[in-house]
Design an enzyme around this catalytic site. Structure first.
Site, short mmCIF file in Angstrom:
data_model
loop_
_atom_site.label_atom_id
_atom_site.label_comp_id
_atom_site.label_asym_id
_atom_site.label_seq_id
_atom_site.Cartn_x
_atom_site.Cartn_y
_atom_site.Cartn_z
N ALA A 61 23.33 22.22 24.51
CA ALA A 61 22.11 22.83 25.06
C ALA A 61 22.48 24.06 25.87
O ALA A 61 23.60 24.16 26.37
CB ALA A 61 21.41 21.80 25.95
N GLY A 101 24.84 18.63 23.31
CA GLY A 101 23.77 18.67 22.31
C GLY A 101 24.31 19.04 20.93
O GLY A 101 23.72 18.66 19.91
N GLU A 104 25.39 15.83 19.55
CA GLU A 104 24.19 15.03 19.25
C GLU A 104 23.55 15.50 17.94
O GLU A 104 23.07 14.71 17.13
CB GLU A 104 23.19 15.16 20.41
CG GLU A 104 23.68 14.45 21.66
CD GLU A 104 22.74 14.57 22.84
OE1 GLU A 104 22.37 15.71 23.19
OE2 GLU A 104 22.38 13.53 23.42
N GLU A 124 28.53 16.42 29.24
CA GLU A 124 27.35 16.49 30.12
C GLU A 124 27.60 15.93 31.52
O GLU A 124 27.02 16.40 32.50
CB GLU A 124 26.17 15.72 29.50
CG GLU A 124 25.50 16.41 28.34
CD GLU A 124 26.10 16.06 27.01
OE1 GLU A 124 27.29 15.67 26.98
OE2 GLU A 124 25.41 16.16 25.99
C1 LIG Z 1 17.45 18.97 27.25
C2 LIG Z 1 18.38 18.03 26.74
C3 LIG Z 1 19.29 17.51 27.74
C4 LIG Z 1 20.42 16.95 27.47
C5 LIG Z 1 21.04 17.00 26.16
C6 LIG Z 1 22.07 18.02 26.02
C7 LIG Z 1 22.77 18.50 27.02
C8 LIG Z 1 23.82 19.49 26.77
O1 LIG Z 1 24.17 19.83 25.66
S1 LIG Z 1 24.49 20.18 28.13
C9 LIG Z 1 25.71 21.28 27.50
C10 LIG Z 1 26.89 20.54 27.03
N1 LIG Z 1 27.92 21.45 26.64
C11 LIG Z 1 28.89 21.83 27.44
O2 LIG Z 1 29.01 21.39 28.55
C12 LIG Z 1 29.85 22.84 26.89
C13 LIG Z 1 29.99 23.96 27.84
N2 LIG Z 1 30.90 24.98 27.33
C14 LIG Z 1 32.23 24.84 27.35
O3 LIG Z 1 32.78 23.85 27.73
C15 LIG Z 1 33.02 26.01 26.88
O4 LIG Z 1 32.23 27.15 26.99
C16 LIG Z 1 33.50 25.88 25.42
C17 LIG Z 1 34.57 24.78 25.36
C18 LIG Z 1 32.40 25.59 24.46
C19 LIG Z 1 34.16 27.23 25.01
O5 LIG Z 1 35.15 27.58 25.94
P1 LIG Z 1 35.71 29.07 26.01
O6 LIG Z 1 36.02 29.54 24.66
O7 LIG Z 1 36.79 29.07 27.05
O8 LIG Z 1 34.50 29.96 26.50
P2 LIG Z 1 33.79 30.02 27.92
O9 LIG Z 1 33.77 28.70 28.55
O10 LIG Z 1 34.36 31.14 28.69
O11 LIG Z 1 32.29 30.35 27.49
C20 LIG Z 1 31.94 31.61 26.93
C21 LIG Z 1 30.60 32.02 27.49
O12 LIG Z 1 29.62 31.11 26.99
C22 LIG Z 1 28.89 30.53 28.07
N3 LIG Z 1 28.55 29.15 27.69
C23 LIG Z 1 29.38 28.22 27.21
N4 LIG Z 1 28.71 27.11 26.93
C24 LIG Z 1 27.43 27.34 27.24
C25 LIG Z 1 26.25 26.57 27.16
N5 LIG Z 1 26.26 25.30 26.69
N6 LIG Z 1 25.11 27.11 27.58
C26 LIG Z 1 25.06 28.39 28.05
N7 LIG Z 1 26.16 29.18 28.14
C27 LIG Z 1 27.32 28.65 27.73
C28 LIG Z 1 29.85 30.59 29.25
O13 LIG Z 1 29.16 30.53 30.45
C29 LIG Z 1 30.55 31.92 29.01
O14 LIG Z 1 29.70 32.94 29.43
P3 LIG Z 1 29.96 33.70 30.81
O15 LIG Z 1 31.37 34.16 30.77
O16 LIG Z 1 28.93 34.77 30.81
O17 LIG Z 1 29.73 32.69 31.89
#
Ligand SMILES: CC/C=C\C/C=C/C(=O)SCCNC(=O)CCNC(=O)[C@H](O)C(C)(C)COP(=O)(O)OP(=O)(O)OC[C@H]1O[C@@H](n2cnc3c(N)ncnc32)[C@H](O)[C@@H]1OP(=O)(O)O
Length: 717
Positions: A61, A101, A104, A124
């Site tokens: 998400a 997500g 999921e 999460e």
């Molecule tokens: C409504 C329903 C409720 C619940 C169901 C679902 C819930 C969820 O899905 S919550 C999200 C779960 N996912 C995560 O926690 C993953 C988060 N991301 C990461 O762990 C990492 O980004 C990655 C492992 C996917 C990639 O790592 P890496 O290659 O080192 O990149 P960065 O971490 O530097 O990320 C790059 C850039 O993307 C932004 N970002 C990453 N994930 C998300 C996201 N899920 N949503 C929005 N933005 C995301 C991250 O902030 C970086 O941007 P900035 O440098 O501008 O901050």
């Protein structure tokens, strides 16, 4: 946002497109909903493959959307149900990450094919949530309750190989995953009688019962106990257990109702907001800037392939391991022969035979390296001598860095030929494990030197934060008033147990006194001697409890004079069963010692509440954080919070000290400080700093708006 193409004659290939991680923001959800419907009704289509653009399946998400009261566009639960119910086989082609997500989504597909380098998981819990779009109900049905609970509670990334063994992936391949999934989906179509839907039922996780679990009640009781003891007040891990229990005991639709209810309690909670703030604070440090205007996006790092570490005590050894693991060739230098041999054994053990490390007793061995990290004893004279020598020995252009935790970077720089090549690289113990790196720039450090140290931090997997030069930089400067308050509280009637219990209940893994015993009381003692606060530097007849006109607690000094250095000597603020022992016990000697100390100084012990402990220790630390912002030593409150969460184990679900202050309310923090400063006018750390006053006077703006007030404030100072 979700591209739709028919490939190989009959396969609808849906590709999520939302760089960089294909997060499921409203437009993506909309796109998915529409393309699934289209695949369902397209007569040419017999199967569906779902993939992510640019080598990443889906990062889950969109966390940036979470602040909204209600999320716009179709809900994930609805989309996933639509997908699971599709009567044409749906195959997830997983490259890169399928997280939250994103996983999921993959679980709502009928099959999952992963690349061998793919990683899946439910992170999460790190965001103060749990997999609340069907994940908590579908995963246990696929891999069983124990494995699912482990994945959900830890939030860890599961590698493709393990996911295959667990049954989470159906196949793992090394070739093009989308091509393989397209071929696979066509075979499913051939072996399945068309369109009836029945043959896919076993692949619809919502239709499956959870694999039975023996001693279920005992299993969940034990899980709940474990989570309670580790969660340190965080609610999300507890909710993970409740949701998975629902999967194990309820029919799918009832489990989904429970999941929805539980998610409702977490979604906009203070803890979820704090954890999500930490997610972005962790990444914000990479966009560093210096007061000169130099910035991360305009400065280039120098290439670094070789490094030397000078001094192989505990810190030097950890730094050597961290550098070697990042792929650098490392020369480890230690002039004391026995220490060198011991360090060699310890580093080899930690690197398990890997890494390119050579050892030398001679500083000359650093002659050809690209970067040096000095990690000797915290003594200015020794460090100055080493920097002079390094400046003569090393090839021109070598970056000279120091692991000092408090000393003046600029003074060290002035011992060298090229002061612009000197920066601090302040690691935290154990240096190969702790995530934080403070990169400290002095007034003469070049932007290129800062960029290089920051880049190296990234290579080592650190959360790197660039900070200005002052005593203690950001982390230790803020820690000082916190430690000071803890000692004052002992003088006034508290015990180490009371203070530690309050801080541990707040969420720290260890209270301040247990932590001091672990790090060694002699470390601070040495610094205080250098500062002339104790030892021979103190003039005769000076009152014991006053230094420079301010209140001072000599308790730590007295403990050291008694030989009580903490765990290493078997006693400190607590008693240990032996030198090096880890289990802290209350010490009757200390109780006696404190009583005598109070009597000697005419102090009357009073009852101290946990609330007072928290407010005095934390508000004093936060107040110094505002001073750090005011002085421009940290560029943002996010940087301070990242330092505290990743270097000082500040509980993530509290978001770091500055975020915590914003949640408590700046006016309340100000009022608390005013109150305690009135009671203790001889403690300047309790006097509210002018930036805090100004923020309150400006109506306590949200934390992401503080920088505007800080700028205005600094321009007037
Ligand atoms: C409504 C329903 C409720 C619940 C169901 C679902 C819930 C969820 O899905 S919550 C999200 C779960 N996912 C995560 O926690 C993953 C988060 N991301 C990461 O762990 C990492 O980004 C990655 C492992 C996917 C990639 O790592 P890496 O290659 O080192 O990149 P960065 O971490 O530097 O990320 C790059 C850039 O993307 C932004 N970002 C990453 N994930 C998300 C996201 N899920 N949503 C929005 N933005 C995301 C991250 O902030 C970086 O941007 P900035 O440098 O501008 O901050």
């Amino acid at each position: 946002m979700a591209q739709y193409r028919v490939v190989s004659g009959s396969v609808a290939l849906i590709t999520i497109q939302n760089p960089p991680v294909n997060a499921l923001r409203a437009a993506v959800r909309e796109g998915l909903f529409n393309t699934i419907k289209r695949a369902s009704s397209d007569p040419q289509v017999r199967s569906v493959v779902l993939s992510g653009h640019n080598g990443t399946f889906c990062g889950g998400a969109d966390i940036k959307e979470f602040g909204n009261v209600s999320l716009p566009g179709p809900h994930l639960v609805e989309i996933f149900q639509l997908m699971e119910d599709l009567v044409k086989p749906v195959v997830a082609a997983i490259e890169g990450f399928a997280l939250g997500g994103g996983l999921e989504l993959a679980l709502a597909c009928h099959y999952r094919i992963g690349h061998s380098k793919a990683k899946v998981g439910f992170p999460e819990v790190n965001l103060g949530l749990f997999p609340g779009a069907g994940g908590s109900q579908r995963l246990p049905r696929l891999v069983g309750v124990p494995a699912a609970l482990d994945i959900i509670i830890t939030g860890r990334h599961v590698a493709a190989g393990e996911a295959l063994k667990l049954g989470l992936l159906d196949r793992v391949i090394d070739q093009n995953t989308v091509d393989a999934a397209v071929t696979f989906s066509k075979i499913q179509k051939c072996t399945s009688p068309p369109i009836s839907g029945k043959p896919l039922d076993n692949h619809r996780l919502g239709n499956r019962p959870c694999p039975p679990l023996e001693n279920m009640d005992a299993f969940f009781e034990e899980a709940m106990k474990r989570v309670h003891s580790r969660a340190r007040g965080a609610v999300a891990p507890i909710t993970c257990v409740q949701a998975v229990r629902g999967a194990a005991t309820l029919p799918f639709h009832k489990g989904m109702e429970l999941e929805k209810m539980l998610l409702g309690t977490l979604f906009n909670s203070a803890q979820a907001q704090a954890s999500q703030y930490c997610f972005f604070a962790e990444r914000a440090g990479a966009r560093w800037s210096m007061p000169s205007g130099a910035r991360w996006d305009t400065c280039k790092a120098k290439p670094i392939s070789t490094a030397a570490v000078i001094g192989l005590g505990t810190m030097g050894r950890g730094i050597t391991v961290a550098l070697a693991r990042a792929g650098l060739s490392v020369v480890a230098v230690e002039t004391q022969e026995h220490q060198l041999a011991e360090a060699q054994r310890a580093v080899s053990r930690m690197l398990k035979g890997g890494g390119r490390v050579s050892y030398s007793p001679d500083l000359q061995a650093a002659a050809e390296v690209d970067l040096v990290v000095e990690a000797v004893f915290e003594d200015m004279a020794i460090k100055e001598k080493i920097f002079k020598q390094l400046s003569e020995v090393c090839k021109p252009g070598t970056l000279l860095t120091t692991n000092t935790s408090t000393l003046d970077i600029d003074r060290l720089a002035s011992c060298t030929r090229d002061p612009q090549l000197v920066v601090g690289m302040h690691f935290f113990a154990p240096a190969h494990i702790m995530r934080l790196l403070e990169v400290v720039y002095g007034p003469r450090s070049s932007p290129e030197a800062v960029a290089t140290a920051m880049q190296l931090g990234k290579r080592m997997g650190k959360v790197s934060v660039a900070v200005g030069n002052c005593t203690g930089f950001v982390g230790n400067r803020m820690l000082k008033p916190y430690l000071e308050q803890a000692n004052f509280l002992l003088e006034e009637g508290a015990t180490p147990e009371l203070v530690d219990a309050a801080l541990e209940e707040f969420g720290f893994p260890m209270g301040v006194f247990k932590m001091s015993d672990l790090s060694g009381l002699d470390v601070g003692w040495r610094v205080r001697k250098e500062e002339g606060l104790t030892g021979p530097g103190v003039t005769a007849g000076q009152p014991m409890r006053i230094r420079h006109g301010r209140r001072y607690s000599p308790l730590g000094d007295l403990m050291c004079e008694e030989g009580r250095y903490g765990q290493k000597t078997g006693s400190g603020w607590y008693l240990y069963d032996k030198p090096g022992g880890r289990v802290a016990r209350s010490d009757p000697w200390l109780r006696n010692f404190l009583e005598q100390y109070r009597a000697r100084h005419g102090l009357v012990a009073r009852r101290i509440s946990q609330q007072e402990v928290l407010e005095r220790c934390l508000y004093a630390l936060i107040n110094e954080g505002f001073r750090v912002l005011e002085d421009g030593i940290a560029a943002s409150p996010q940087n301070i919070d990242a330092i505290y969460v990743f270097g000082y184990s500040w509980p993530k679900h509290r978001g770091g000290p500055m975020f915590y202050a914003s949640q408590v309310g700046l006016a309340r923090v100000l009022e608390g400080l005013n109150h305690y400063h009135q009671a203790h006018p001889d403690v300047p750390h309790l006097e509210p700093c002018s930036l805090l006053r100004r923020l309150v006077a400006s109506g306590s703006p949200p934390i992401n708006k503080w920088s505007e007030v800080v700028k205005g404030h600094r321009s007037q100072l």
